[in-house]
Design a protein around this motif. Structure first.
Motif, mmCIF file in Angstrom:
data_model
loop_
_atom_site.group_PDB
_atom_site.id
_atom_site.type_symbol
_atom_site.label_atom_id
_atom_site.label_comp_id
_atom_site.label_asym_id
_atom_site.label_seq_id
_atom_site.Cartn_x
_atom_site.Cartn_y
_atom_site.Cartn_z
ATOM 1 N N ALA A 154 -19.126 61.044 -29.036
ATOM 2 C CA ALA A 154 -18.570 60.173 -27.966
ATOM 3 C C ALA A 154 -17.925 58.506 -29.171
ATOM 4 C CB ALA A 154 -19.323 59.941 -27.572
ATOM 5 N N ALA A 155 -19.166 59.193 -30.304
ATOM 6 C CA ALA A 155 -18.080 57.967 -31.836
ATOM 7 C C ALA A 155 -16.774 58.869 -32.374
ATOM 8 C CB ALA A 155 -19.384 58.156 -32.247
ATOM 9 N N ALA A 156 -16.912 59.696 -32.183
ATOM 10 C CA ALA A 156 -15.877 60.107 -33.944
ATOM 11 C C ALA A 156 -14.923 60.462 -33.072
ATOM 12 C CB ALA A 156 -15.966 62.073 -33.326
ATOM 13 N N PRO A 157 -14.061 59.616 -34.097
ATOM 14 C CA PRO A 157 -12.500 58.989 -34.391
ATOM 15 C C PRO A 157 -11.985 60.316 -33.133
ATOM 16 C CG PRO A 157 -13.751 60.267 -36.927
ATOM 17 C CD PRO A 157 -14.171 60.271 -36.067
ATOM 18 N N VAL A 158 -10.944 59.885 -32.737
ATOM 19 C CA VAL A 158 -9.554 60.482 -31.811
ATOM 20 C C VAL A 158 -8.393 61.574 -32.851
ATOM 21 C CG1 VAL A 158 -8.501 60.396 -29.902
ATOM 22 C CG2 VAL A 158 -10.886 59.397 -29.700
ATOM 23 N N GLY A 159 -8.379 62.436 -32.607
ATOM 24 C CA GLY A 159 -6.804 62.863 -33.082
ATOM 25 C C GLY A 159 -7.158 62.980 -34.577
ATOM 26 N N SER A 160 -8.272 63.029 -35.228
ATOM 27 C CA SER A 160 -8.433 63.953 -36.832
ATOM 28 C C SER A 160 -9.375 65.100 -36.797
ATOM 29 C CB SER A 160 -9.147 62.528 -37.694
ATOM 30 O OG SER A 160 -9.853 61.369 -37.310
ATOM 31 N N PRO A 161 -9.484 65.974 -37.487
ATOM 32 C CA PRO A 161 -10.308 67.153 -37.629
ATOM 33 C C PRO A 161 -11.935 66.331 -37.855
ATOM 34 C CG PRO A 161 -8.795 67.799 -39.009
ATOM 35 C CD PRO A 161 -8.325 65.920 -38.299
ATOM 36 N N LEU A 162 -12.746 66.824 -37.122
ATOM 37 C CA LEU A 162 -14.316 66.572 -37.538
ATOM 38 C C LEU A 162 -14.757 67.326 -38.021
ATOM 39 C CD1 LEU A 162 -16.045 64.285 -36.897
ATOM 40 C CD2 LEU A 162 -17.159 65.841 -35.028
ATOM 41 N N SER A 163 -15.373 67.480 -39.705
ATOM 42 C CA SER A 163 -15.894 68.641 -40.285
ATOM 43 C C SER A 163 -17.933 68.176 -40.212
ATOM 44 C CB SER A 163 -15.938 68.353 -41.421
ATOM 45 O OG SER A 163 -16.777 67.083 -42.223
ATOM 46 N N ARG A 164 -18.501 69.405 -40.613
ATOM 47 C CA ARG A 164 -19.743 69.054 -40.089
ATOM 48 C C ARG A 164 -20.746 67.345 -41.018
ATOM 49 N NH1 ARG A 164 -21.627 75.524 -41.481
ATOM 50 N NH2 ARG A 164 -20.623 76.354 -39.576
ATOM 51 N N ASP A 165 -19.975 67.527 -41.783
ATOM 52 C CA ASP A 165 -20.971 66.858 -42.884
ATOM 53 C C ASP A 165 -20.262 65.496 -42.032
ATOM 54 O OD1 ASP A 165 -21.767 68.279 -45.082
ATOM 55 O OD2 ASP A 165 -20.532 67.913 -46.348
ATOM 56 N N ALA A 166 -19.068 64.977 -41.411
ATOM 57 C CA ALA A 166 -18.660 63.516 -40.602
ATOM 58 C C ALA A 166 -19.627 63.517 -39.619
ATOM 59 C CB ALA A 166 -17.191 63.877 -40.260
ATOM 60 N N PHE A 167 -19.699 64.788 -38.951
ATOM 61 C CA PHE A 167 -20.074 64.705 -37.669
ATOM 62 C C PHE A 167 -21.711 64.296 -37.998
ATOM 63 C CE2 PHE A 167 -22.669 66.628 -33.808
ATOM 64 C CZ PHE A 167 -22.246 65.732 -33.046
ATOM 65 N N ALA A 168 -22.753 64.654 -38.847
ATOM 66 C CA ALA A 168 -24.048 64.723 -39.241
ATOM 67 C C ALA A 168 -24.289 63.080 -39.822
ATOM 68 C CB ALA A 168 -24.424 65.759 -41.012
ATOM 69 N N GLU A 169 -22.747 62.915 -40.417
ATOM 70 C CA GLU A 169 -23.132 61.215 -40.642
ATOM 71 C C GLU A 169 -22.828 60.267 -39.693
ATOM 72 O OE1 GLU A 169 -19.762 59.386 -43.250
ATOM 73 O OE2 GLU A 169 -20.270 61.567 -44.473
ATOM 74 N N LEU A 170 -22.057 61.124 -38.493
ATOM 75 C CA LEU A 170 -22.213 60.272 -36.995
ATOM 76 C C LEU A 170 -23.620 60.218 -36.399
ATOM 77 C CD1 LEU A 170 -18.570 61.551 -35.860
ATOM 78 C CD2 LEU A 170 -19.552 58.845 -36.495
ATOM 79 N N LEU A 171 -24.072 61.042 -36.686
ATOM 80 C CA LEU A 171 -25.006 61.949 -35.945
ATOM 81 C C LEU A 171 -25.945 60.691 -36.508
ATOM 82 C CD1 LEU A 171 -25.983 65.294 -36.098
ATOM 83 C CD2 LEU A 171 -25.865 64.162 -34.212
ATOM 84 N N ALA A 172 -26.640 60.595 -38.130
ATOM 85 C CA ALA A 172 -27.370 59.372 -38.556
ATOM 86 C C ALA A 172 -27.103 58.204 -37.590
ATOM 87 C CB ALA A 172 -26.736 59.724 -39.688
ATOM 88 N N GLU A 173 -25.491 57.639 -38.220
ATOM 89 C CA GLU A 173 -25.515 56.116 -37.498
ATOM 90 C C GLU A 173 -26.269 56.165 -35.851
ATOM 91 O OE1 GLU A 173 -20.994 55.323 -37.465
ATOM 92 O OE2 GLU A 173 -21.109 56.361 -39.947
ATOM 93 N N VAL A 174 -25.684 56.833 -35.535
ATOM 94 C CA VAL A 174 -26.547 57.341 -33.986
ATOM 95 C C VAL A 174 -27.713 56.603 -33.868
ATOM 96 C CG1 VAL A 174 -24.356 57.436 -32.488
ATOM 97 C CG2 VAL A 174 -26.437 59.387 -33.220
ATOM 98 N N ASN A 175 -28.537 57.387 -34.505
ATOM 99 C CA ASN A 175 -29.585 57.125 -35.024
ATOM 100 C C ASN A 175 -30.451 56.554 -35.927
ATOM 101 O OD1 ASN A 175 -31.117 58.757 -32.694
ATOM 102 N ND2 ASN A 175 -31.113 60.626 -34.120
ATOM 103 N N HIS A 176 -29.814 55.300 -36.494
ATOM 104 C CA HIS A 176 -30.121 54.278 -37.540
ATOM 105 C C HIS A 176 -30.364 54.635 -38.631
ATOM 106 C CE1 HIS A 176 -29.874 51.174 -33.849
ATOM 107 N NE2 HIS A 176 -30.231 52.553 -33.105
ATOM 108 N N ASP A 177 -30.599 56.265 -38.924
ATOM 109 C CA ASP A 177 -30.689 56.652 -40.153
ATOM 110 C C ASP A 177 -29.851 56.197 -41.102
ATOM 111 O OD1 ASP A 177 -32.041 57.895 -41.356
ATOM 112 O OD2 ASP A 177 -30.947 59.613 -40.780
ATOM 113 N N ASP A 178 -30.135 56.903 -42.315
ATOM 114 C CA ASP A 178 -28.573 56.643 -43.325
ATOM 115 C C ASP A 178 -28.401 58.049 -43.512
ATOM 116 O OD1 ASP A 178 -30.812 57.826 -44.961
ATOM 117 O OD2 ASP A 178 -30.817 56.559 -46.174
ATOM 118 N N GLY A 179 -29.320 59.317 -43.041
ATOM 119 C CA GLY A 179 -29.240 60.607 -43.646
ATOM 120 C C GLY A 179 -28.844 61.488 -44.682
ATOM 121 N N SER A 180 -29.896 61.168 -45.315
ATOM 122 C CA SER A 180 -29.702 61.069 -46.333
ATOM 123 C C SER A 180 -31.345 61.635 -46.108
ATOM 124 C CB SER A 180 -31.029 59.950 -47.120
ATOM 125 O OG SER A 180 -31.844 59.549 -47.105
ATOM 126 N N ALA A 181 -31.786 61.939 -45.269
ATOM 127 C CA ALA A 181 -32.924 63.565 -44.671
ATOM 128 C C ALA A 181 -32.378 64.764 -44.741
ATOM 129 C CB ALA A 181 -33.893 63.134 -44.064
#
Ligand code: IPE
Ligand code: IPE
Ligand code: MG
Length: 247
Positions: A154-181
């Motif tokens: 739901a937080a993904a930007p509309v209209g631009s393609p979403l990569s795996r890395d970008a999606f992983a960053e969004l996953l981290a964000e919604v979990n209050h995480d920095d994604g480093s794990a």
């Protein structure tokens, strides 16, 4: 998603960099002893301490522990309240020890349904240990992998393609995480069940799974080492071919 960073030993077999544990079996452990389920959770907290100390001395760089799933809210209020009190006390008691032992502590999951007191304890633990580097300890509280993925989508930007890395960053964000794990290398579940129960579904895409029959309060450092040895004997191919066959 960033690639996993294993460490390679002298005999060239890899150690898991990121270990995740579904700490299951507290209630059954207590019931088997004629005790209330909350006694099992208390005993489980002691196991957390032992396993964290052990992981700190090993090659593990990140340890993610499933402490409370979003579906666990459906348990009786008394049990949920006891767990929340236990988390708060645990965070407060463990923070100075984590600082002393160079362990960074963070909590992943939702924060909008837990008490302000627990939120405060989480922030205090995270801030006090932010510069610690020897081990990253992540506790999953009010965590649901599917909920995380829905919120990230739901937080993904509309209209631009979403990569795996970008999606992983969004996953981290919604979990209050920095994604480093990053991805999980080794997933251990105690308590005898062989399922994921909505834990790190994205991050476990290529995790090696080890299921232990031990209830979490009786899971010891030797069991942890056995799981790591099991991991080291596996042939991880990530969809390709093993080195022996490529040769
Ligand atoms: C895991 O132990 C701890 C939490 C889910 C909070 P359980 O409480 O699920 O114990 P069992 O599976 O009922 O024995
Ligand atoms: C998973 O255990 C959640 C945690 C260990 C925190 P559960 O006991 O809630 O999982 P199910 O109900 O057996 O799938
Ligand atoms: Mg359970």
């Amino acid at each position: 998603m960033s690639p996993t960073s294993f460490q390679v030993s002298a005999d060239n077999r890899r150690y898991p960099g990121h270990v995740a544990i579904i700490m299951d079996g507290n209630g059954r452990w207590a019931n088997q002893r004629g005790k209330p389920r909350t006694a099992g959770h208390l005993a489980g907290a002691k196991t957390v301490r032992e396993i964290v100390e052990h992981a700190r001395r090993s090659s593990v760089r990140c340890l993610t522990l499933y402490a409370f799933s979003s579906d666990n809210w459906s348990r009786p209020k008394d049990e949920v309240d006891a767990l929340m009190r236990l988390f708060r006390r645990h965070l407060a008691a463990e923070t100075p020890k984590c600082v002393e032992n160079d362990i960074r502590m963070s909590v992943v999951g939702r924060r909008d349904r837990i008490s302000p007191e627990l939120c405060h304890a989480i922030r205090a633990a995270e801030e006090a240990t932010i510069d610690c580097e020897s081990l990253h300890l992540r506790l999953a509280v009010d965590y649901s992998a599917r909920d995380t993925m829905v919120r990230a989508a739901a937080a993904a930007p509309v209209g631009s393609p979403l990569s795996r890395d970008a999606f992983a960053e969004l996953l981290a964000e919604v979990n209050h995480d920095d994604g480093s794990a990053g991805d999980v290398d080794l997933l251990i579940r105690t308590g005898g069940e062989q399922r994921l129960s909505d834990f790190l579904l994205w991050e476990c895409a290529y995790a090696e799974l080890v299921f232990s029959r031990r209830m979490w309060p009786e899971f010891g450092t030797a069991d942890f080492d056995a799981a790591v040895e099991d991991f080291r004997a596996r042939d991880r191919r990530f969809g390709g071919l093993s080195k022996a066959r490529m040769g």
